[in-house]
Each structure stands twice: as C-alpha cells, then as structure tokens.
Motif scaffolding. Sequence first.
Motif, PDB file in Angstrom:
ATOM      1  N   ASP A 102     -13.104-102.445 -18.951  1.00 41.03           N
ATOM      2  CA  ASP A 102     -14.416-102.308 -18.227  1.00 41.03           C
ATOM      3  C   ASP A 102     -15.696-101.854 -18.465  1.00 41.03           C
ATOM      4  OD1 ASP A 102     -13.793 -99.905 -19.428  1.00 41.03           O
ATOM      5  OD2 ASP A 102     -13.034 -98.655 -17.488  1.00 41.03           O
ATOM      6  N   GLY A 103     -15.910-101.965 -19.670  1.00 38.44           N
ATOM      7  CA  GLY A 103     -17.175-101.820 -20.317  1.00 38.44           C
ATOM      8  C   GLY A 103     -17.268-100.494 -20.637  1.00 38.44           C
ATOM      9  N   ASN A 104     -16.327 -99.691 -20.795  1.00 37.69           N
ATOM     10  CA  ASN A 104     -16.422 -98.162 -21.298  1.00 37.69           C
ATOM     11  C   ASN A 104     -15.621 -98.190 -22.591  1.00 37.69           C
ATOM     12  OD1 ASN A 104     -17.897 -97.244 -18.914  1.00 37.69           O
ATOM     13  ND2 ASN A 104     -16.102 -97.164 -17.567  1.00 37.69           N
ATOM     14  N   LEU A 105     -15.806 -96.931 -23.068  1.00 38.06           N
ATOM     15  CA  LEU A 105     -14.965 -96.469 -24.241  1.00 38.06           C
ATOM     16  C   LEU A 105     -13.612 -96.119 -23.633  1.00 38.06           C
ATOM     17  CD1 LEU A 105     -14.784 -95.459 -27.251  1.00 38.06           C
ATOM     18  CD2 LEU A 105     -15.334 -93.057 -26.325  1.00 38.06           C
ATOM     19  N   ALA A 106     -12.544 -96.689 -24.621  1.00 32.38           N
ATOM     20  CA  ALA A 106     -11.050 -96.576 -23.900  1.00 32.38           C
ATOM     21  C   ALA A 106     -10.663 -95.408 -24.598  1.00 32.38           C
ATOM     22  CB  ALA A 106     -10.501 -97.705 -24.303  1.00 32.38           C
ATOM     23  N   GLU A 107     -10.376 -95.265 -26.133  1.00 33.52           N
ATOM     24  CA  GLU A 107      -9.869 -94.003 -26.561  1.00 33.52           C
ATOM     25  C   GLU A 107     -10.273 -94.266 -28.074  1.00 33.52           C
ATOM     26  OE1 GLU A 107      -5.746 -94.779 -26.358  1.00 33.52           O
ATOM     27  OE2 GLU A 107      -5.572 -96.549 -27.593  1.00 33.52           O
ATOM     28  N   LEU A 108     -10.075 -93.176 -28.871  1.00 38.82           N
ATOM     29  CA  LEU A 108     -10.183 -93.014 -30.293  1.00 38.82           C
ATOM     30  C   LEU A 108      -8.806 -92.770 -31.098  1.00 38.82           C
ATOM     31  CD1 LEU A 108     -12.975 -92.206 -29.301  1.00 38.82           C
ATOM     32  CD2 LEU A 108     -13.418 -90.800 -31.174  1.00 38.82           C
ATOM     33  N   ARG A 109      -8.577 -93.649 -31.816  1.00 41.79           N
ATOM     34  CA  ARG A 109      -7.373 -93.813 -32.800  1.00 41.79           C
ATOM     35  C   ARG A 109      -7.175 -92.842 -33.981  1.00 41.79           C
ATOM     36  NH1 ARG A 109      -5.465 -99.820 -30.733  1.00 41.79           N
ATOM     37  NH2 ARG A 109      -5.716 -99.538 -28.582  1.00 41.79           N
ATOM     38  N   ASN A 110      -6.629 -91.951 -34.256  1.00 40.40           N
ATOM     39  CA  ASN A 110      -6.625 -91.312 -35.481  1.00 40.40           C
ATOM     40  C   ASN A 110      -5.339 -91.603 -36.278  1.00 40.40           C
ATOM     41  OD1 ASN A 110      -9.072 -89.398 -35.230  1.00 40.40           O
ATOM     42  ND2 ASN A 110      -8.168 -89.477 -33.330  1.00 40.40           N
ATOM     43  N   VAL A 111      -5.554 -91.558 -37.558  1.00 42.27           N
ATOM     44  CA  VAL A 111      -4.748 -91.622 -38.524  1.00 42.27           C
ATOM     45  C   VAL A 111      -5.198 -90.633 -39.725  1.00 42.27           C
ATOM     46  CG1 VAL A 111      -3.196 -92.871 -40.210  1.00 42.27           C
ATOM     47  CG2 VAL A 111      -3.837 -93.955 -38.274  1.00 42.27           C
ATOM     48  N   TRP A 112      -4.529 -89.617 -39.940  1.00 42.66           N
ATOM     49  CA  TRP A 112      -4.712 -88.462 -40.796  1.00 42.66           C
ATOM     50  C   TRP A 112      -3.437 -88.127 -41.991  1.00 42.66           C
ATOM     51  CZ3 TRP A 112      -6.096 -83.789 -37.193  1.00 42.66           C
ATOM     52  CH2 TRP A 112      -7.302 -84.053 -36.239  1.00 42.66           C
ATOM     53  N   ARG A 113      -3.749 -88.427 -43.135  1.00 43.77           N
ATOM     54  CA  ARG A 113      -2.988 -88.123 -44.020  1.00 43.77           C
ATOM     55  C   ARG A 113      -3.244 -86.776 -44.998  1.00 43.77           C
ATOM     56  NH1 ARG A 113      -2.749 -92.861 -46.048  1.00 43.77           N
ATOM     57  NH2 ARG A 113      -0.579 -93.451 -45.471  1.00 43.77           N
ATOM     58  N   PHE A 114      -2.498 -85.897 -45.067  1.00 42.85           N
ATOM     59  CA  PHE A 114      -2.888 -84.462 -45.632  1.00 42.85           C
ATOM     60  C   PHE A 114      -2.424 -84.695 -46.947  1.00 42.85           C
ATOM     61  CE2 PHE A 114      -3.043 -83.621 -41.095  1.00 42.85           C
ATOM     62  CZ  PHE A 114      -4.076 -82.936 -40.916  1.00 42.85           C
ATOM     63  N   ASP A 115      -2.920 -83.531 -47.840  1.00 43.40           N
ATOM     64  CA  ASP A 115      -2.856 -83.403 -49.219  1.00 43.40           C
ATOM     65  C   ASP A 115      -1.483 -83.018 -49.613  1.00 43.40           C
ATOM     66  OD1 ASP A 115      -3.121 -80.364 -49.885  1.00 43.40           O
ATOM     67  OD2 ASP A 115      -4.304 -80.701 -48.214  1.00 43.40           O
ATOM     68  N   GLU A 116      -1.058 -82.983 -50.700  1.00 48.07           N
ATOM     69  CA  GLU A 116       0.347 -82.755 -50.960  1.00 48.07           C
ATOM     70  C   GLU A 116       0.571 -81.181 -50.941  1.00 48.07           C
ATOM     71  OE1 GLU A 116      -1.561 -84.498 -52.785  1.00 48.07           O
ATOM     72  OE2 GLU A 116      -0.805 -86.412 -53.595  1.00 48.07           O
ATOM     73  N   VAL A 117      -0.292 -80.476 -51.350  1.00 47.32           N
ATOM     74  CA  VAL A 117      -0.121 -79.168 -51.000  1.00 47.32           C
ATOM     75  C   VAL A 117       0.195 -78.569 -49.965  1.00 47.32           C
ATOM     76  CG1 VAL A 117      -0.990 -76.917 -51.525  1.00 47.32           C
ATOM     77  CG2 VAL A 117      -1.124 -78.509 -53.347  1.00 47.32           C
ATOM     78  N   PHE A 118      -0.749 -78.979 -49.020  1.00 47.24           N
ATOM     79  CA  PHE A 118      -0.494 -78.572 -47.358  1.00 47.24           C
ATOM     80  C   PHE A 118       0.564 -79.043 -46.916  1.00 47.24           C
ATOM     81  CE2 PHE A 118      -1.076 -79.584 -43.180  1.00 47.24           C
ATOM     82  CZ  PHE A 118      -1.464 -78.306 -42.475  1.00 47.24           C
ATOM     83  N   SER A 119       1.054 -80.499 -47.410  1.00 44.99           N
ATOM     84  CA  SER A 119       2.180 -81.148 -46.612  1.00 44.99           C
ATOM     85  C   SER A 119       3.669 -80.328 -47.308  1.00 44.99           C
ATOM     86  CB  SER A 119       2.417 -82.618 -47.233  1.00 44.99           C
ATOM     87  OG  SER A 119       1.131 -83.286 -46.899  1.00 44.99           O
ATOM     88  N   SER A 120       3.398 -79.931 -48.444  1.00 42.05           N
ATOM     89  CA  SER A 120       4.588 -79.174 -48.920  1.00 42.05           C
ATOM     90  C   SER A 120       4.734 -77.753 -48.067  1.00 42.05           C
ATOM     91  CB  SER A 120       4.549 -78.745 -50.341  1.00 42.05           C
ATOM     92  OG  SER A 120       4.429 -80.024 -51.077  1.00 42.05           O
ATOM     93  N   SER A 121       3.735 -77.159 -47.780  1.00 42.32           N
ATOM     94  CA  SER A 121       3.740 -75.851 -46.950  1.00 42.32           C
ATOM     95  C   SER A 121       4.221 -76.224 -45.678  1.00 42.32           C
ATOM     96  CB  SER A 121       2.157 -75.422 -47.056  1.00 42.32           C
ATOM     97  OG  SER A 121       1.778 -75.216 -48.284  1.00 42.32           O
ATOM     98  N   VAL A 122       3.684 -77.290 -45.208  1.00 42.71           N
ATOM     99  CA  VAL A 122       4.321 -77.669 -43.792  1.00 42.71           C
ATOM    100  C   VAL A 122       5.919 -77.734 -43.873  1.00 42.71           C
ATOM    101  CG1 VAL A 122       4.451 -79.221 -41.660  1.00 42.71           C
ATOM    102  CG2 VAL A 122       2.081 -78.366 -42.822  1.00 42.71           C
ATOM    103  N   LEU A 123       6.406 -78.431 -44.770  1.00 37.75           N
ATOM    104  CA  LEU A 123       7.778 -78.742 -45.087  1.00 37.75           C
ATOM    105  C   LEU A 123       8.496 -77.309 -44.832  1.00 37.75           C
ATOM    106  CD1 LEU A 123      10.193 -80.291 -45.389  1.00 37.75           C
ATOM    107  CD2 LEU A 123       9.588 -80.336 -47.902  1.00 37.75           C
ATOM    108  N   LEU A 124       7.946 -76.402 -45.673  1.00 36.26           N
ATOM    109  CA  LEU A 124       8.851 -74.845 -46.037  1.00 36.26           C
ATOM    110  C   LEU A 124       8.639 -74.154 -44.498  1.00 36.26           C
ATOM    111  CD1 LEU A 124       7.000 -73.663 -49.165  1.00 36.26           C
ATOM    112  CD2 LEU A 124       9.448 -74.566 -48.765  1.00 36.26           C
TER     113      LEU A 124
END
Length: 215
Positions: A39-61
């Motif tokens: 329609d001539g307008n902005l539709a959406e913004l698609r994001n992909v984020w990959r976090f560092d290993e330390v933070f990822s391990s913390s989230v797992l815990l």
Amino acid sequence: MRYRILTIATLAAAGLPLPALAHPHIFAEARLEVVAGNDGNLAELRNVWRFDEVFSSSVLLDFDKNTDLKLDEKELAELGEVMRTSLADFHYFTTITLNGAVVGVQKPDAIHVSIDDSNQLLVIFAVKPEKPVPLKGKLTFGIYDPSMYTAIDFPTDGDLVAQGAGFSKCQHKVVRPDPDEVIAQNSSTLTDAFFNDPTGTDMTKLFATRLEVTC
C-alpha cells in the motif's frame, strides 16, 4: 529475583539496580529487515538477535525449570512471552523516524526464542509501526538499547536491509557513527550525567548504527 538476568529490558523492568551503565554488559549480533507494504507504507521490521554465550547460559539457568540443562518448547515459550512483555517499555529497542519525527511500534504478536547449535540464544520477532508510515521523504531505522546495558551490533552492512517493491525507487545507506566524532560534535550536551544515567537518554541514538532511506 527469578528474572535477574533475563534480558536487558527485563533487568530494568524488574526493578533491579543497574549502577554505572557507561558500558554494555550483554552483547548481541543482529539482523534487521525493513519491509515495505503493497500500500506504499511501511509494513514491519523483522528482527533476528543472537546473544553472547555468557548471557545465553545465564538465561538457561533461569528458565530451566526441570533442571535438565536445556530449554524445552514450554520453557522457550515462557521466555519469549516474558521478553515480549518486558521489552514493551523499551519499544523493543526499535527506533523509526519519518522526516525527523519518531514513530512508535506495536507490541509483536509473539517473540520466538530458540537455542542454536552453538548454544547461543536466538530471538526472532517482527514489529509494526503504531501508525501508517508512508515511504516518502527521509526515514531512519535503528535497533539499540537506550540504557546502554546491551550492545547490539550489526556485523555487516548487509545485516540492515530494505525489502519490497515500495523501496525500489528509494536510496538507502547504512550509517555507522564514529563515537569520537559524535562526542566532539555534541560536547556541550554529552555530560557526565548522560554517561552515568541508568535510564538512558534519547542521546544514545547518536551512537547507534542505523539504516537511512530517502524516497
């Protein structure tokens, strides 16, 4: 507190003290796809984020309820929903401007979370603008944490892209501000309070990588 290190936004939203945030504590590599609508307008913004290993391990815990040292589908879904709620206060780290005016974003329908083969947290979601954004004039798109708690990096310029026929007649470029130049050009406004304010300020966007589109 259970979600003490869930995400950058969750830390703040949970009311935890965040002293001396002059440098990031969490790191993520990102990809941003800015999609034009038919329609001539902005539709959406698609994001992909990959976090560092330390933070990822913390989230797992934090989210491994059954203590089997992995996150199952239910645990990942819970993590995604907590992120969807918490990041709302930070506008999902998304900045959209149209001719200099900031446009807000809607809450995403879902935030999808997984753990990749390198045991890093992968977050995928899309946000839509809260009002129609015509693809005319100068538009900018950026992803950054205003509190500076998380460093969101785009490894290559190809990680910020404009997609769709609506952008076919537009010029676009990736802008990576030089921190030294930003400080020199804004020395009168970048005070000690800016660098030590745990709530962040709009000035943070001066340092953020962004996609500029002119239609």
